[in-house]
Design an enzyme around this catalytic site. Structure first.
Site, PDB file in Angstrom:
ATOM      1  CB  CYS A 289     -10.062 -82.851  32.301  1.00 51.09           C
ATOM      2  SG  CYS A 289     -10.661 -82.188  33.865  1.00 51.09           S
TER       3      CYS A 289
ATOM      4  CG  ASP B 120      -9.537 -83.743  36.626  1.00 51.75           C
ATOM      5  OD1 ASP B 120      -9.286 -84.885  36.207  1.00 51.75           O
ATOM      6  OD2 ASP B 120      -8.708 -82.826  36.626  1.00 51.75           O
TER       7      ASP B 120
ATOM      8  CB  CYS C 130      -4.912 -82.469  37.097  1.00 52.56           C
ATOM      9  SG  CYS C 130      -5.587 -80.883  37.601  1.00 52.56           S
TER      10      CYS C 130
ATOM     11  CB  CYS D  64      -7.357 -77.032  37.837  1.00 48.96           C
ATOM     12  SG  CYS D  64      -6.731 -77.632  36.278  1.00 48.96           S
TER      13      CYS D  64
HETATM   14 FE1  FES Z   1      -9.407 -80.839  35.047  1.00 51.54          FE
HETATM   15 FE2  FES Z   1      -7.303 -79.949  36.337  1.00 51.54          FE
HETATM   16  S1  FES Z   1      -7.326 -80.842  34.366  1.00 51.54           S
HETATM   17  S2  FES Z   1      -9.363 -79.968  36.997  1.00 51.54           S
END
Ligand code: FES
Length: 147
Positions: A37, A39, A62, A106
């Site tokens: 993602c 992140d 997120c 996450c």
């Molecule tokens: Fe990647 Fe939450 S979507 S840490």
């Protein structure tokens, strides 16, 4: 904002995150990313008398990742490094009263970034060697596994 499946604690930490920011010249620094993602979480620690005296985080991610960052910094502050090393991904998710199943991954970033910051401190202070980092108990590998 929709609160689909999020606990009150997640929403509260997302809206009012604790310990946001950067520590200049930290004693330990951890950074973990999720290649899926994108992140990214960074944790900075200051150590005094073998305890986490100060801790801050910076998260590009997120809402769950931000709530996780906030919670893990609260959990770790004031603890000895050994105690903080024992904080698991599950402990963080439990303290947040759970995350929706599709967001459980996450919760990985928080504990991993914290452990990386502690290991960075241990390497800098000579407690462990750089090539021993992966063997230190508590290391849980890459965050956010691909589906
Ligand atoms: Fe990647 Fe939450 S979507 S840490």
């Amino acid at each position: 904002m929709a609160q689909i499946g999020y606990s009150k604690k997640v929403m509260e930490h997302f809206m009012n995150p604790r310990n946001v920011g950067v520590i200049e010249n930290p004693d330990g620094y951890g950074k973990v990313g999720n290649p899926v993602c994108g992140d990214l979480m960074e944790i900075f620690i200051k150590v005094k008398d073998a305890k986490i005296d100060d801790i801050k985080f910076r998260t590009f991610g997120c809402g769950s990742a931000i709530a996780v960052s906030s919670m893990v910094t609260e959990m770790a502050k004031g603890k000895t490094l050994e105690e903080a090393m024992k904080i698991t991904r599950k402990d963080v998710a439990d303290e947040l009263e759970g995350l929706p199943p599709q967001k459980m991954h996450c919760s990985n970033l928080g504990a991993d970034a914290l452990h990386d910051a502690i290991k960075d401190y241990w390497v800098k202070s000579g407690k462990i060697k750089a090539d021993e980092v992966k063997e230190v108990e508590g290391h849980e590998g890459v965050s956010c596994p691909t589906e």
